[in-house]
Design a protein around this motif. Structure first.
Motif, mmCIF file in Angstrom:
data_model
loop_
_atom_site.group_PDB
_atom_site.id
_atom_site.type_symbol
_atom_site.label_atom_id
_atom_site.label_comp_id
_atom_site.label_asym_id
_atom_site.label_seq_id
_atom_site.Cartn_x
_atom_site.Cartn_y
_atom_site.Cartn_z
ATOM 1 N N LEU A 1 0.828 -1.204 0.000
ATOM 2 C CA LEU A 1 0.000 0.000 0.000
ATOM 3 C C LEU A 1 0.862 1.254 0.000
ATOM 4 N N ASP A 2 1.914 1.253 0.802
ATOM 5 C CA ASP A 2 2.801 2.406 0.921
ATOM 6 C C ASP A 2 3.476 2.726 -0.409
ATOM 7 N N ILE A 3 4.013 1.709 -1.056
ATOM 8 C CA ILE A 3 4.732 1.917 -2.318
ATOM 9 C C ILE A 3 3.779 2.347 -3.434
ATOM 10 N N ILE A 4 2.626 1.698 -3.527
ATOM 11 C CA ILE A 4 1.661 2.023 -4.587
ATOM 12 C C ILE A 4 1.131 3.439 -4.418
ATOM 13 N N CYS A 5 0.773 3.805 -3.177
ATOM 14 C CA CYS A 5 0.248 5.159 -2.931
ATOM 15 C C CYS A 5 1.290 6.225 -3.265
ATOM 16 N N ASP A 6 2.548 6.001 -2.870
ATOM 17 C CA ASP A 6 3.614 6.958 -3.178
ATOM 18 C C ASP A 6 3.705 7.215 -4.676
ATOM 19 N N PHE B 1 4.907 9.869 -16.590
ATOM 20 C CA PHE B 1 4.955 8.512 -17.125
ATOM 21 C C PHE B 1 6.317 7.849 -16.866
ATOM 22 N N ALA B 2 7.388 8.651 -16.786
ATOM 23 C CA ALA B 2 8.696 8.090 -16.441
ATOM 24 C C ALA B 2 8.692 7.596 -14.994
ATOM 25 N N PHE C 1 8.330 2.828 -11.372
ATOM 26 C CA PHE C 1 7.614 1.985 -10.424
ATOM 27 C C PHE C 1 7.435 0.578 -10.985
ATOM 28 N N ILE C 2 7.100 0.486 -12.261
ATOM 29 C CA ILE C 2 6.907 -0.824 -12.871
ATOM 30 C C ILE C 2 8.220 -1.609 -12.890
ATOM 31 N N LEU C 3 9.320 -0.914 -13.215
ATOM 32 C CA LEU C 3 10.618 -1.586 -13.298
ATOM 33 C C LEU C 3 11.205 -1.928 -11.930
ATOM 34 N N THR D 1 10.464 -5.472 -7.686
ATOM 35 C CA THR D 1 11.573 -5.957 -6.858
ATOM 36 C C THR D 1 11.368 -5.578 -5.402
ATOM 37 N N ILE D 2 10.983 -4.315 -5.155
ATOM 38 C CA ILE D 2 10.787 -3.850 -3.786
ATOM 39 C C ILE D 2 9.620 -4.577 -3.130
ATOM 40 N N LEU D 3 8.537 -4.786 -3.879
ATOM 41 C CA LEU D 3 7.374 -5.478 -3.328
ATOM 42 C C LEU D 3 7.715 -6.916 -2.949
#
Length: 396
Positions: free
Chosen positions: A277-282, A315-316, A321-323, A327-329
Motif C-alpha cells: 500500500l505504501d509503495i503504490i500510494c507513493d 509517465f517516467a 515503479f513498474i521496473l 523488486t521492492i514489493l
C-alpha cells in the motif's frame, strides 16, 4: 539462517527479575515502551529474531496477569511456556539436551543482535546436556539475579544474554529513556542524509504524538495518500500561492509517509499489505504531482512544452515503479516475519522522496518550470538505468 535450527539446538528462557518497589510485577512488565508493553516487546523481538519456542520464567504468583498480555495479542505466534517457580523451571530444563539460552528480561533485546548471536551459536559445537548439579547451581544464581555469577557460569551448555547496557529497564525513568531511544532509532538504515535531517526530525515528532493511540500505520498511509493528491490539485492551479500550498501539502504527505513506517516498526505492525500500500500510494501521488505541475506551469506561461515535460516526468515515474516496484514489493512480502535485513540496491536508494524537499524550495522561489524540466530529464535517465539493470540481470 534456518530459523528452525535455532529452535532445535537451543532452549530459550526469558527471565523476568522482580521490579523495584513498590511496583507490582504485572504492572511493571505490562507498562508500555514505544506503544508496546515491556514484556510483549521482548517476546516479539525474540520471535522476530528466530526464536519460536520460549520459556518465560518469573518466580511470582502474578504470572496469569502477565500471560494475558501475551495471549491476547495476535502478533505472538511463538509457543510460550509459562514457569512460575524454581522447581517448575528445574523440571522443565532437566531433561533438555540442548544449550540453554537465558535472556535477561530487564533489558530490551534487539532482534538484529539476537539473530546474530543465534547464528554464531549454531556454528558452534553441539552442547552436551547440563548436569543436575550444574542445573541446581544455575537456578540458584538465576534466583539471586546476580549478573556477574551468571556470566561466569557460561559453558557450552549455557549462555547468558544480559542485553545491552543502554537497553536496561531497572528504574521507572528508564521507560521514558527507552521510549526515546527506540523513537530515535525508528528510521531505516539506508535513510539519506536529507531524509535524516529534514524528514525524520519532523516525522518522529508526529510518531511521538500518534504512538500511543489506536491509529494504524495503514490509516496514516491512506491519509498521506489523500494529502499527496490534494497537493496535485494545488499544483494544477499554477499560481505562486497555490504552488506553495502544493509544496507544503506534499511535504506534509512525506512526513506522514515516514510516520507510518516508524509506527509500524516500533509497534511490530509491519505487514505485506502495508508495504504494498505504501509503495503504490507513493507512486500514484508522484504520477499526479508531476502531471499537475506540468499542467499548471503550461497554463500560467502559455507554453505547451511544459505540459509535455510534466507528462514525460509522470509517465517516467510510473515506468520506474513498474521496473523497480516489483523488486521492492517482493523484498517486502512476508513482512510479518521479516528475514534478515538486506542492504538496499543503488536503484532503491535513488528511488526515495528526497526530491520533494527540492520541489518545496523551487515552489518557494517560483521556479517550478525549472523543476519540471529537471524532473523530466532525471526520471527518463533513471528509467534508462533501471532498464539497463533489468537487461543485465536477465542475461545472467
Amino acid at each position: 539462517m534456518n530459523q528452525n535450527t535455532n529452535t532445535l539446538r537451543n532452549i530459550s528462557v526469558l527471565h523476568l527479575p522482580s521490579p523495584p518497589a513498590p511496583w507490582k510485577t504485572s504492572e511493571w512488565y505490562a507498562s508500555p515502551i514505544a506503544g508496546v508493553p515491556f514484556l510483549l516487546r521482548n517476546v516479539l523481538s525474540l520471535q522476530r529474531s528466530g526464536i519460536h519456542d520460549l520459556i518465560v520464567y518469573i518466580d511470582n504468583e502474578e504470572i496469569e496477569q502477565l500471560a494475558s498480555v501475551i495471549k491476547e495479542d495476535s502478533r505472538v505466534t511463538a509457543k510460550i511456556h509459562w514457569v512460575s517457580n524454581s522447581e517448575q523451571l528445574k523440571e522443565t530444563l532437566q531433561n533438555q539436551k540442548s544449550r540453554i539460552l537465558l535472556f535477561n528480561g530487564s533489558a530490551l533485546h534487539d532482534k538484529k543482535e539476537t539473530r546474530s548471536l543465534l547464528k554464531t551459536l549454531v556454528q558452534q559445537e553441539t552442547a552436551s546436556p547440563i548436569s543436575m548439579d550444574q542445573l541446581e547451581s544455575l537456578i540458584e544464581k538465576i534466583q539471586r539475579n546476580d549478573e556477574k555469577e551468571l556470566i561466569e557460569e557460561q559453558t557450552p551448555s549455557f549462555t547468558y544474554i544480559p542485553g545491552s547496557a543502554t537497553a536496561r529497564v531497572q528504574e521507572q525513568r528508564d521507560f521514558s529513556i527507552q521510549h526515546e531511544r527506540l523513537l530515535a532509532g525508528s528510521g531505516q538504515n539506508h535513510d539519506s542524509l536529507i531524509t535524516r535531517l529534514l524528514s525524520r526530525s519532523v516525522s518522529q515528532k508526529m510518531t511521538r504524538l500518534l504512538l500511543n493511540t489506536s491509529v494504524t500505520p495503514n490509516q496514516i498511509t491512506l491519509f498521506s495518500f489523500v494529502t499527496g493528491l490534494v497537493s496535485a490539485i494545488f499544483f494544477a492551479g499554477g499560481t505562486y500561492p497555490l504552488n506553495v500550498f502544493g509544496g507544503f501539502s506534499l511535504l506534509f504527505s512525506t512526513w506522514l509517509d515516514g510516520t507510518d513506517g516508524e509506527i509500524a516498526r516500533l509497534k511490530f505492525m509491519e505487514s505485506e499489505l502495508g508495504a504494498k500500500l505504501d509503495i503504490i500510494c507513493d507512486n500514484i501521488v508522484h504520477f499526479f504531482v508531476f502531471g499537475a505541475i506540468g499542467w499548471g506551469v503550461a497554463k500560467i506561461t502559455g507554453d505547451e512544452t511544459y505540459l509535455y515535460l510534466g507528462g514525460l516526468a509522470a509517465f517516467a515515474s510510473l515506468a520506474s515503479f513498474i521496473l523497480l516496484g516489483v523488486t521492492i514489493l517482493k523484498k517486502n512480502s512476508g513482512a510479518t516475519a521479516p528475514a534478515p535485513d538486506a542492504e538496499p540496491s543503488l536503484a532503491e536508494k535513488l528511488a526515495n522522496r528526497d526530491f520533494i524537499n527540492f520541489l518545496m524550495l523551487m515552489a518557494l522561489i517560483d521556479q517550478l518550470n525549472i523543476f519540471i524540466l529537471i524532473s523530466a530529464i532525471g526520471a527518463t535517465v533513471f528509467n534508462i538505468y533501471l532498464a539497463y539493470l533489468r537487461l543485465t540481470q536477465e542475461s545472467k
